[in-house]
Each structure stands twice: as C-alpha cells, then as structure tokens.
Design an enzyme around this catalytic site. Structure first.
Site, short mmCIF file in Angstrom:
data_model
loop_
_atom_site.label_atom_id
_atom_site.label_comp_id
_atom_site.label_asym_id
_atom_site.label_seq_id
_atom_site.Cartn_x
_atom_site.Cartn_y
_atom_site.Cartn_z
CB THR A 1 43.30 31.45 43.87
OG1 THR A 1 43.25 32.87 43.87
CG2 THR A 1 44.28 30.99 44.91
CB SER B 1 37.50 35.21 38.49
OG SER B 1 37.49 35.84 39.74
CB THR C 1 37.00 33.01 45.12
OG1 THR C 1 38.09 33.90 45.41
CG2 THR C 1 37.43 31.58 45.35
#
Ligand code: ASP
Length: 329
Positions: free
Chosen positions: A12, A54, A85
């Site tokens: 992000t 991710s 994250t």
C-alpha cells in the site's frame, strides 16, 4: 552520516488507485521524494526489488530479499525494506531465519494508507524506519510501524485498517519512538557468531487449523504433497481423541516421513501439550515438535527454513527447536 539502502517491494505504501483498485505503482526514488527530511538523517540509496501487493510475496521473494542484502552487506550501514502490511510479518520472520546474527539492522516498514493519501501513515513510518536503521542502537531484523519497533520473530498484523496494525506477541517491543526520539527497551545482543545467510527453504509446509469434528482423511491428501505440517489446535493444543480418525491419520502422516509441529489457535501464551490428556496423546507421537510461544508466522517460516537446511528429520527437529532471534522463550 550513515548509508542506508532502501529496498522496495510494493504494498500500500507504494500504491496508487487504478481502474481495478489499489496496486503498487510508485517507484523507490519517487517514494523518497515524500520524505525530504531524510537527507538530514542518513544517505539513502534505493533499489526497486519488486512491485507487488504483499499477498503475492512468498518464499521466492523472501530469498530474493535475503540475497539482495547479502550481496550489498558490506556497502551499507543498514537496510530499510518497504513492504505490504498483509504478509509483512511472514517476511520479517523469514528474514530472521535466513539472515542470522546480522551485523547491520534490517528494518521492514509499510503503511495502511498510500503515501499519496492525505491522511497517510506512510511518511511517519518511513521516516522512523530510517531513523531506526541509522541509529547506533539498532540491531537485528525489526518491523517499524506506528512508532513501535518489533522483533521480526514476534510481529503480527492484528488490525486490518487502523494505523496501529502490528503487535509484538508475548514479548516486549524492542523500542518505541516518542515523536522522533528513539527509546530502546531491549539492548543490542552480543552476537557470538558472525552473520549467516541461508537461501534454502522447503516450501512444502502446510498449516492445518483444527475444527471441531474434523475428520482424519485430510492426511491422505497431505501425505503426497507436503514434508512439514503445523497442526493449530485449540487452547494449549492437542488432538481430539473421542473420534480416532485424526490420530490414525496423523500416524499415517508420521510413518510416511512427515514432520509435525503442534501449535495453538490462541494468539497469546502459546501451547503446552503436557497438561491435558488430549495434549499428551499428541506429544506421545514419535518425533512431533511443539511451537510453544512462537507466532504462527515464525512457526511456518522456521519450519520451511529448518526443512530446507537439514539433511534429515533429526537435524530439522534440532534446528526447529533451537531459539533464533527470541522466537522461543
Ligand atoms: N494489500 C496490501 C499489501 O499487503 C496492504 C498493505 O500494504 O497495507 O500489499
């Protein structure tokens, strides 16, 4: 002034809104333009490793990151890795096993909101990640997020939206930032061994979350495909004994050469198979291991690492049971 390498992988923090939703689109040099204050903290060089959400990062990329650091270790005083994250805790744990006794700090960070967003947490996290990486008190593989510094083997994503997305599970944070001031809680350990880089992982690891009433047939699907199995039980851990199918299935798995680790679905305080009958039944099976208070991310990546390094089961068991970077207390 210290020299720090920024390795970007996407997430992000580096995303822009597009036709199909948020996806990584900001390059490593562009990311730096959002934190001009960095020029007063350290000298930064950048390397764009990946451009991935991710969710798409796994063992291949973990090894890629470890290799990128190994090749450049002599050239920098520290490393900052920007990362999504969602799986950052897996990458942090994996790097903790792939790079042991690091003599330079390796710091992962990211954000819950894109750096383009007006109320982003990206600038704060990036700035503090560099502050930590260039501090004389920095050490090990750490995650810097929302002013907390968390050991790579202890980090978990515990909130999907808020800025305080990560917690240090069952272990103190390494340090915190009060504004820009670093307040260390855990001193740098005196590593007795030189840095060690490993690049082999066995990806054939499966995590089985027990459900009430689960049938043991599942093991017949796992036996041909996997070498390692983590059984996430209830409470302190164990196996249902009323219906014998799970126990029988597990015996078939063990006879076929699979390695088993028992862990728990409970977030805090870990497993203890020695208390209940259902736990002792599990512990009595030949060669089973116990996760104790390791995080699920640490258990998965440590088992991949141990199976990847070891010549045989006994060696894999020994590697798994040996504490690394405070993963097992
Ligand atoms: N989906 C994003 C990722 O993990 C979420 C984030 O970075 O916060 O890449």
């Amino acid at each position: 002034m210290k020299k720090v390498l920024l390795l970007t992988t996407g997430g992000t923090i580096a995303s822009k809104p597009g036709e199909n939703g948020l996806s990584p689109a900001i390059g490593s040099e562009e990311l730096l333009t959002f934190v001009p204050e960095l020029s007063e903290i350290c000298r930064v060089e950048t390397m764009q490793l990946y451009h991935l959400d991710s969710t798409n990062i796994g063992p291949r990329q973990w090894v890629g990151i470890a290799e990128a650091i190994r090749e450049r270790c002599g050239d920098y005083d520290g490393f900052v890795i920007t990362h999504g994250t969602d799986t950052m805790a897996y990458t942090a744990a994996a790097l903790s096993y792939l790079i042991q006794n690091p003599d330079k700090p390796i710091v992962l960070t990211g954000s819950q909101k894109s750096i383009y967003n007006r109320d982003t947490d990206a600038r704060n996290n990036l700035l503090r990640a560099f502050l930590y990486a260039s501090s004389d008190q920095a050490w090990g593989v750490q995650l810097v997020f929302d002013s907390k510094v968390i050991l790579g083997t202890r980090a978990r994503k515990v909130r999907s939206k808020s800025f305080n997305a990560f917690s240090s599970i069952d272990y103190p944070e390494t340090a915190v930032f009060r504004d820009m001031k670093l307040i260390p809680f855990l001193p740098k350990p005196a590593y007795r061994q030189p840095p060690r880089f490993d690049t082999k992982l066995d990806e054939k690891v499966f995590l089985l979350r027990l459900l009430p009433g689960m049938n043991g047939d599942i093991f017949d699907f796992l036996i041909p495909c996997y070498n390692g199995l983590i059984i996430e039980g209830f409470g302190m851990g164990g196996l249902p004994t009323l219906d014998k199918s799970l126990l029988k299935g597990l015996e078939r798995w063990t006879r076929s050469g699979g390695l088993t680790v028992f862990s728990t679905q409970v977030q805090h305080e870990g497993s203890d198979l020695s208390i209940y009958e259902v736990g002792r039944v599990a512990k009595a099976l030949p060669g089973v291991l116990e996760a104790h208070d390791m995080t699920p991310e640490a258990v998965v990546t440590k088992l991949m690492w141990a199976l990847g390094q070891a010549a045989g089961q006994a060696e894999a068991r020994r590697l798994f049971s040996t504490p690394v970077q405070f993963d097992l207390i």
